[in-house]
Design a protein around this motif. Structure first.
Motif, mmCIF file in Angstrom:
data_model
loop_
_atom_site.group_PDB
_atom_site.id
_atom_site.type_symbol
_atom_site.label_atom_id
_atom_site.label_comp_id
_atom_site.label_asym_id
_atom_site.label_seq_id
_atom_site.Cartn_x
_atom_site.Cartn_y
_atom_site.Cartn_z
ATOM 1 N N MET A 1 0.833 -1.197 0.000
ATOM 2 C CA MET A 1 0.000 0.000 0.000
ATOM 3 C C MET A 1 0.869 1.249 0.000
ATOM 4 O O MET A 1 2.041 1.202 0.357
ATOM 5 C CB MET A 1 -0.904 0.009 1.240
ATOM 6 C CG MET A 1 -1.947 -1.091 1.270
ATOM 7 S SD MET A 1 -2.959 -0.998 2.777
ATOM 8 C CE MET A 1 -3.699 0.622 2.538
ATOM 9 N N SER A 2 0.272 2.361 -0.388
ATOM 10 C CA SER A 2 0.985 3.629 -0.381
ATOM 11 C C SER A 2 0.146 4.663 0.352
ATOM 12 O O SER A 2 -1.080 4.561 0.417
ATOM 13 C CB SER A 2 1.278 4.099 -1.814
ATOM 14 O OG SER A 2 0.068 4.324 -2.509
ATOM 15 N N LEU A 3 0.825 5.648 0.913
ATOM 16 C CA LEU A 3 0.167 6.718 1.647
ATOM 17 C C LEU A 3 0.693 8.040 1.123
ATOM 18 O O LEU A 3 1.895 8.312 1.193
ATOM 19 C CB LEU A 3 0.444 6.584 3.149
ATOM 20 C CG LEU A 3 -0.116 7.685 4.053
ATOM 21 C CD1 LEU A 3 -1.642 7.655 4.031
ATOM 22 C CD2 LEU A 3 0.408 7.522 5.476
ATOM 23 N N SER B 1 5.769 3.974 9.488
ATOM 24 C CA SER B 1 4.813 3.255 8.651
ATOM 25 C C SER B 1 5.472 2.114 7.883
ATOM 26 O O SER B 1 6.632 2.221 7.462
ATOM 27 C CB SER B 1 4.152 4.223 7.664
ATOM 28 O OG SER B 1 3.283 3.545 6.791
ATOM 29 N N ASP B 2 4.720 1.050 7.696
ATOM 30 C CA ASP B 2 5.179 -0.059 6.854
ATOM 31 C C ASP B 2 4.798 0.175 5.400
ATOM 32 O O ASP B 2 5.231 -0.577 4.512
ATOM 33 C CB ASP B 2 4.553 -1.376 7.332
ATOM 34 C CG ASP B 2 5.046 -1.782 8.716
ATOM 35 O OD1 ASP B 2 6.198 -1.464 9.047
ATOM 36 O OD2 ASP B 2 4.257 -2.409 9.460
ATOM 37 N N ASP B 3 3.996 1.204 5.151
ATOM 38 C CA ASP B 3 3.564 1.529 3.796
ATOM 39 C C ASP B 3 4.602 2.390 3.087
ATOM 40 O O ASP B 3 5.505 2.949 3.707
ATOM 41 C CB ASP B 3 2.228 2.274 3.822
ATOM 42 C CG ASP B 3 1.111 1.428 4.398
ATOM 43 O OD1 ASP B 3 1.191 0.192 4.280
ATOM 44 O OD2 ASP B 3 0.172 2.001 4.976
ATOM 45 N N ASP B 4 4.456 2.491 1.785
ATOM 46 C CA ASP B 4 5.290 3.391 0.987
ATOM 47 C C ASP B 4 4.676 4.790 1.092
ATOM 48 O O ASP B 4 3.591 5.042 0.577
ATOM 49 C CB ASP B 4 5.308 2.912 -0.468
ATOM 50 C CG ASP B 4 6.180 3.802 -1.340
ATOM 51 O OD1 ASP B 4 7.009 4.550 -0.785
ATOM 52 O OD2 ASP B 4 6.013 3.760 -2.579
ATOM 53 N N ASP C 1 -3.802 1.369 9.307
ATOM 54 C CA ASP C 1 -4.918 0.662 8.673
ATOM 55 C C ASP C 1 -5.996 1.611 8.139
ATOM 56 O O ASP C 1 -7.196 1.422 8.377
ATOM 57 C CB ASP C 1 -5.556 -0.327 9.661
ATOM 58 C CG ASP C 1 -4.581 -1.412 10.105
ATOM 59 O OD1 ASP C 1 -3.702 -1.777 9.302
ATOM 60 O OD2 ASP C 1 -4.704 -1.875 11.253
#
Length: 262
Positions: A1-3, A54-57, A154
Protein backbone atom coordinates in the motif's frame (compact mmCIF):
# COMPACT_ATOMS: atom_id res chain seq x y z
CA UNK A 1 0.00 0.00 0.00
CA UNK A 2 0.99 3.63 -0.38
CA UNK A 3 0.17 6.72 1.65
CA UNK A 4 0.17 10.16 0.06
CA UNK A 5 0.64 12.98 2.56
CA UNK A 6 0.32 16.64 1.58
CA UNK A 7 1.68 19.15 4.11
CA UNK A 8 0.49 22.74 3.70
CA UNK A 9 3.13 25.31 4.63
CA UNK A 10 3.34 29.09 4.52
CA UNK A 11 6.11 31.58 3.84
CA UNK A 12 5.75 34.31 6.48
CA UNK A 13 7.61 37.49 7.48
CA UNK A 14 10.24 36.92 10.14
CA UNK A 15 8.65 37.81 13.48
CA UNK A 16 11.93 39.36 14.63
CA UNK A 17 11.92 41.80 11.70
CA UNK A 18 10.22 45.17 11.31
CA UNK A 19 6.82 43.98 10.13
CA UNK A 20 4.27 46.48 8.86
CA UNK A 21 1.45 46.97 6.38
CA UNK A 22 1.84 48.10 2.79
CA UNK A 23 -0.16 51.00 1.31
CA UNK A 24 -3.08 48.68 0.45
CA UNK A 25 -3.15 47.40 4.08
CA UNK A 26 -1.85 43.97 3.21
CA UNK A 27 1.26 42.65 4.94
CA UNK A 28 4.38 44.20 3.39
CA UNK A 29 6.49 41.19 2.48
CA UNK A 30 9.14 43.05 0.49
CA UNK A 31 10.88 44.94 3.29
CA UNK A 32 11.33 42.06 5.72
CA UNK A 33 12.95 38.64 5.41
CA UNK A 34 10.64 35.65 5.16
CA UNK A 35 10.85 32.05 6.31
CA UNK A 36 8.87 28.86 6.78
CA UNK A 37 6.23 29.45 9.46
CA UNK A 38 7.49 27.87 12.67
CA UNK A 39 4.11 26.27 13.36
CA UNK A 40 4.23 24.59 9.95
CA UNK A 41 7.57 22.99 10.84
CA UNK A 42 5.65 20.88 13.36
CA UNK A 43 3.35 19.70 10.56
CA UNK A 44 6.33 18.68 8.42
CA UNK A 45 7.85 16.88 11.41
CA UNK A 46 4.69 14.90 12.10
CA UNK A 47 4.42 13.87 8.45
CA UNK A 48 8.02 12.65 8.57
CA UNK A 49 7.35 10.69 11.76
CA UNK A 50 4.29 9.05 10.22
CA UNK A 51 6.49 8.03 7.28
CA UNK A 52 9.24 6.66 9.51
CA UNK A 53 6.78 4.61 11.59
CA UNK A 54 4.81 3.25 8.65
CA UNK A 55 5.18 -0.06 6.85
CA UNK A 56 3.56 1.53 3.80
CA UNK A 57 5.29 3.39 0.99
CA UNK A 58 4.82 7.02 2.07
CA UNK A 59 5.23 10.05 -0.19
CA UNK A 60 5.31 13.51 1.40
CA UNK A 61 4.49 16.58 -0.71
CA UNK A 62 4.80 20.09 0.71
CA UNK A 63 2.47 22.70 -0.75
CA UNK A 64 2.55 26.47 -0.48
CA UNK A 65 0.71 29.43 -1.99
CA UNK A 66 2.79 32.56 -2.22
CA UNK A 67 5.24 34.78 -4.12
CA UNK A 68 8.49 33.71 -5.75
CA UNK A 69 10.39 33.82 -2.45
CA UNK A 70 7.98 31.27 -0.96
CA UNK A 71 10.17 28.61 -2.57
CA UNK A 72 12.50 29.19 0.39
CA UNK A 73 9.85 27.73 2.70
CA UNK A 74 9.51 24.72 0.42
CA UNK A 75 13.27 24.18 0.36
CA UNK A 76 13.37 24.21 4.15
CA UNK A 77 10.67 21.54 4.28
CA UNK A 78 12.42 19.48 1.60
CA UNK A 79 15.71 19.70 3.49
CA UNK A 80 13.91 18.34 6.56
CA UNK A 81 13.00 15.25 4.53
CA UNK A 82 9.88 15.84 2.43
CA UNK A 83 9.97 14.21 -1.01
CA UNK A 84 8.67 16.89 -3.36
CA UNK A 85 7.01 20.29 -3.42
CA UNK A 86 4.31 22.29 -5.17
CA UNK A 87 4.37 26.08 -5.40
CA UNK A 88 1.22 27.95 -6.43
CA UNK A 89 2.18 31.44 -7.58
CA UNK A 90 0.04 33.99 -9.41
CA UNK A 91 -0.04 37.80 -9.32
CA UNK A 92 -3.83 37.68 -8.96
CA UNK A 93 -3.44 35.98 -5.58
CA UNK A 94 -2.19 39.18 -3.91
CA UNK A 95 -4.35 40.00 -0.89
CA UNK A 96 -6.23 36.69 -0.88
CA UNK A 97 -7.77 35.95 2.52
CA UNK A 98 -8.09 32.62 4.36
CA UNK A 99 -11.25 31.64 2.49
CA UNK A 100 -9.67 32.25 -0.91
CA UNK A 101 -6.45 30.56 0.17
CA UNK A 102 -8.38 27.47 1.24
CA UNK A 103 -9.92 27.30 -2.24
CA UNK A 104 -6.50 27.42 -3.91
CA UNK A 105 -5.03 24.85 -1.52
CA UNK A 106 -7.99 22.51 -1.94
CA UNK A 107 -7.77 22.63 -5.73
CA UNK A 108 -4.01 22.00 -5.60
CA UNK A 109 -4.41 19.12 -3.14
CA UNK A 110 -7.03 17.48 -5.35
CA UNK A 111 -4.80 17.90 -8.40
CA UNK A 112 -1.78 16.46 -6.58
CA UNK A 113 -3.67 13.52 -5.07
CA UNK A 114 -3.71 12.78 -1.35
CA UNK A 115 -4.73 10.47 1.46
CA UNK A 116 -3.86 12.74 4.36
CA UNK A 117 -3.41 16.52 4.64
CA UNK A 118 -1.32 17.81 7.56
CA UNK A 119 -1.29 21.48 8.55
CA UNK A 120 0.07 23.58 11.36
CA UNK A 121 -2.44 24.91 13.89
CA UNK A 122 -2.15 28.45 12.44
CA UNK A 123 0.23 30.67 10.53
CA UNK A 124 2.50 32.96 12.52
CA UNK A 125 1.45 36.05 10.55
CA UNK A 126 -2.34 35.82 10.22
CA UNK A 127 -2.82 33.44 13.21
CA UNK A 128 -6.44 32.77 12.20
CA UNK A 129 -6.21 28.98 12.52
CA UNK A 130 -9.22 28.34 10.26
CA UNK A 131 -7.63 27.02 7.07
CA UNK A 132 -7.50 23.31 8.10
CA UNK A 133 -11.26 23.33 8.81
CA UNK A 134 -11.98 25.21 5.57
CA UNK A 135 -9.86 22.69 3.67
CA UNK A 136 -11.73 19.73 5.12
CA UNK A 137 -15.04 21.32 4.16
CA UNK A 138 -13.91 22.03 0.60
CA UNK A 139 -12.45 18.54 0.19
CA UNK A 140 -15.47 16.89 1.78
CA UNK A 141 -13.41 14.84 4.23
CA UNK A 142 -13.20 14.53 8.05
CA UNK A 143 -11.08 16.95 10.05
CA UNK A 144 -9.15 16.12 13.24
CA UNK A 145 -7.58 19.37 14.42
CA UNK A 146 -5.26 20.70 17.12
CA UNK A 147 -3.52 17.40 17.77
CA UNK A 148 -0.60 16.99 20.15
CA UNK A 149 0.00 13.46 18.86
CA UNK A 150 -0.87 11.87 15.53
CA UNK A 151 -0.46 8.44 13.88
CA UNK A 152 -1.83 6.52 10.90
CA UNK A 153 -2.71 2.84 10.88
CA UNK A 154 -4.92 0.66 8.67
CA UNK A 155 -6.50 3.55 6.82
CA UNK A 156 -7.26 5.51 9.98
CA UNK A 157 -5.63 8.64 11.39
CA UNK A 158 -5.61 8.85 15.18
CA UNK A 159 -4.56 11.65 17.48
CA UNK A 160 -4.65 13.21 20.92
CA UNK A 161 -6.09 16.67 21.53
CA UNK A 162 -5.11 18.29 24.83
CA UNK A 163 -7.56 20.83 26.20
CA UNK A 164 -7.59 22.97 29.34
CA UNK A 165 -9.70 20.50 31.29
CA UNK A 166 -9.66 17.26 29.30
CA UNK A 167 -7.72 15.16 26.80
CA UNK A 168 -9.54 13.67 23.81
CA UNK A 169 -8.55 10.67 21.73
CA UNK A 170 -9.82 11.21 18.18
CA UNK A 171 -9.76 9.27 14.94
CA UNK A 172 -11.04 9.53 11.39
CA UNK A 173 -10.96 7.37 8.31
CA UNK A 174 -8.74 8.46 5.43
CA UNK A 175 -8.78 10.64 3.43
CA UNK A 176 -8.74 13.32 6.12
CA UNK A 177 -7.29 16.67 7.20
CA UNK A 178 -5.40 17.08 10.47
CA UNK A 179 -3.68 20.01 12.14
CA UNK A 180 -1.00 19.72 14.80
CA UNK A 181 0.02 22.05 17.61
CA UNK A 182 3.43 23.19 18.80
CA UNK A 183 3.18 20.51 21.51
CA UNK A 184 3.37 17.68 18.98
CA UNK A 185 7.16 17.35 19.10
CA UNK A 186 10.19 19.47 18.31
CA UNK A 187 10.83 19.82 14.58
CA UNK A 188 14.13 18.38 13.38
CA UNK A 189 16.93 20.60 12.16
CA UNK A 190 17.92 19.98 8.52
CA UNK A 191 21.23 18.16 8.18
CA UNK A 192 23.87 19.14 5.63
CA UNK A 193 22.99 15.99 3.68
CA UNK A 194 19.32 16.99 3.75
CA UNK A 195 20.09 20.51 2.55
CA UNK A 196 22.11 19.19 -0.39
CA UNK A 197 19.49 16.57 -1.25
CA UNK A 198 16.74 19.21 -1.25
CA UNK A 199 18.37 20.96 -4.20
CA UNK A 200 17.65 17.91 -6.38
CA UNK A 201 14.07 17.29 -5.26
CA UNK A 202 11.29 18.30 -7.68
CA UNK A 203 9.37 21.55 -7.17
CA UNK A 204 6.33 22.01 -9.41
CA UNK A 205 5.01 25.51 -10.13
CA UNK A 206 1.30 26.05 -10.77
CA UNK A 207 -0.79 29.15 -11.36
CA UNK A 208 -4.54 29.79 -11.19
CA UNK A 209 -5.14 28.50 -14.72
CA UNK A 210 -3.57 25.17 -13.79
CA UNK A 211 -6.15 24.85 -11.00
CA UNK A 212 -9.16 26.09 -13.01
CA UNK A 213 -9.64 29.02 -10.63
CA UNK A 214 -10.95 32.32 -11.96
CA UNK A 215 -9.25 35.53 -10.85
CA UNK A 216 -12.52 36.88 -9.44
CA UNK A 217 -12.52 34.09 -6.83
CA UNK A 218 -9.31 35.30 -5.17
CA UNK A 219 -7.33 38.47 -4.54
CA UNK A 220 -7.79 41.50 -2.33
CA UNK A 221 -10.87 42.86 -4.14
CA UNK A 222 -12.69 39.54 -3.73
CA UNK A 223 -11.65 38.82 -0.15
CA UNK A 224 -14.33 38.22 2.47
CA UNK A 225 -12.08 39.71 5.15
CA UNK A 226 -10.02 42.88 4.75
CA UNK A 227 -8.18 45.36 6.97
CA UNK A 228 -10.04 48.69 7.07
CA UNK A 229 -7.40 50.66 8.94
CA UNK A 230 -4.16 50.18 10.84
CA UNK A 231 -2.20 52.32 13.26
CA UNK A 232 1.40 51.75 14.21
CA UNK A 233 2.02 50.80 17.80
CA UNK A 234 3.20 53.90 19.70
CA UNK A 235 6.80 54.00 20.81
CA UNK A 236 7.49 52.93 24.35
CA UNK A 237 7.58 55.73 26.88
CA UNK A 238 9.98 55.93 29.76
CA UNK A 239 8.83 54.01 32.79
CA UNK A 240 8.39 55.29 36.33
CA UNK A 241 11.46 54.85 38.50
CA UNK A 242 10.89 54.38 42.21
CA UNK A 243 13.95 55.25 44.26
CA UNK A 244 14.06 53.32 47.50
CA UNK A 245 15.04 55.70 50.25
CA UNK A 246 13.17 53.80 52.92
CA UNK A 247 9.69 54.25 51.43
CA UNK A 248 10.18 52.30 48.18
CA UNK A 249 7.74 49.54 49.12
CA UNK A 250 4.96 51.99 49.95
CA UNK A 251 5.53 53.94 46.75
CA UNK A 252 5.41 50.77 44.68
CA UNK A 253 2.20 49.63 46.39
CA UNK A 254 0.62 53.03 45.82
CA UNK A 255 1.67 52.99 42.17
CA UNK A 256 0.07 49.56 41.62
CA UNK A 257 -3.06 50.44 43.59
CA UNK A 258 -3.56 53.64 41.58
CA UNK A 259 -3.64 51.57 38.39
CA UNK A 260 -5.84 48.93 40.05
CA UNK A 261 -3.25 46.15 39.69
CA UNK A 262 -3.69 45.31 43.38
Amino acid sequence: MSLRIVVTVKYVPDATGDRHFADDLTVDRDDVDGLLSELDEYAVEQALQISENSDDDVEITVLTVGPEDAKDALRKALSMGADKAIHVEDDDLHGTDAIGTSLVLAKAIEKAGYDLVVSGMASTDGTMGVVPALLAERLGVPQVTLLSEVSVEDGTVKGRRDGDSATEQLEASLPAVVSVTDQSGEARYPSFKGIMAAKKKPVQSWDLSDLDIDEDEVGLENAYTTVDSATERPARTAGTIVKDEGEGGKQLAAFLAERKFV
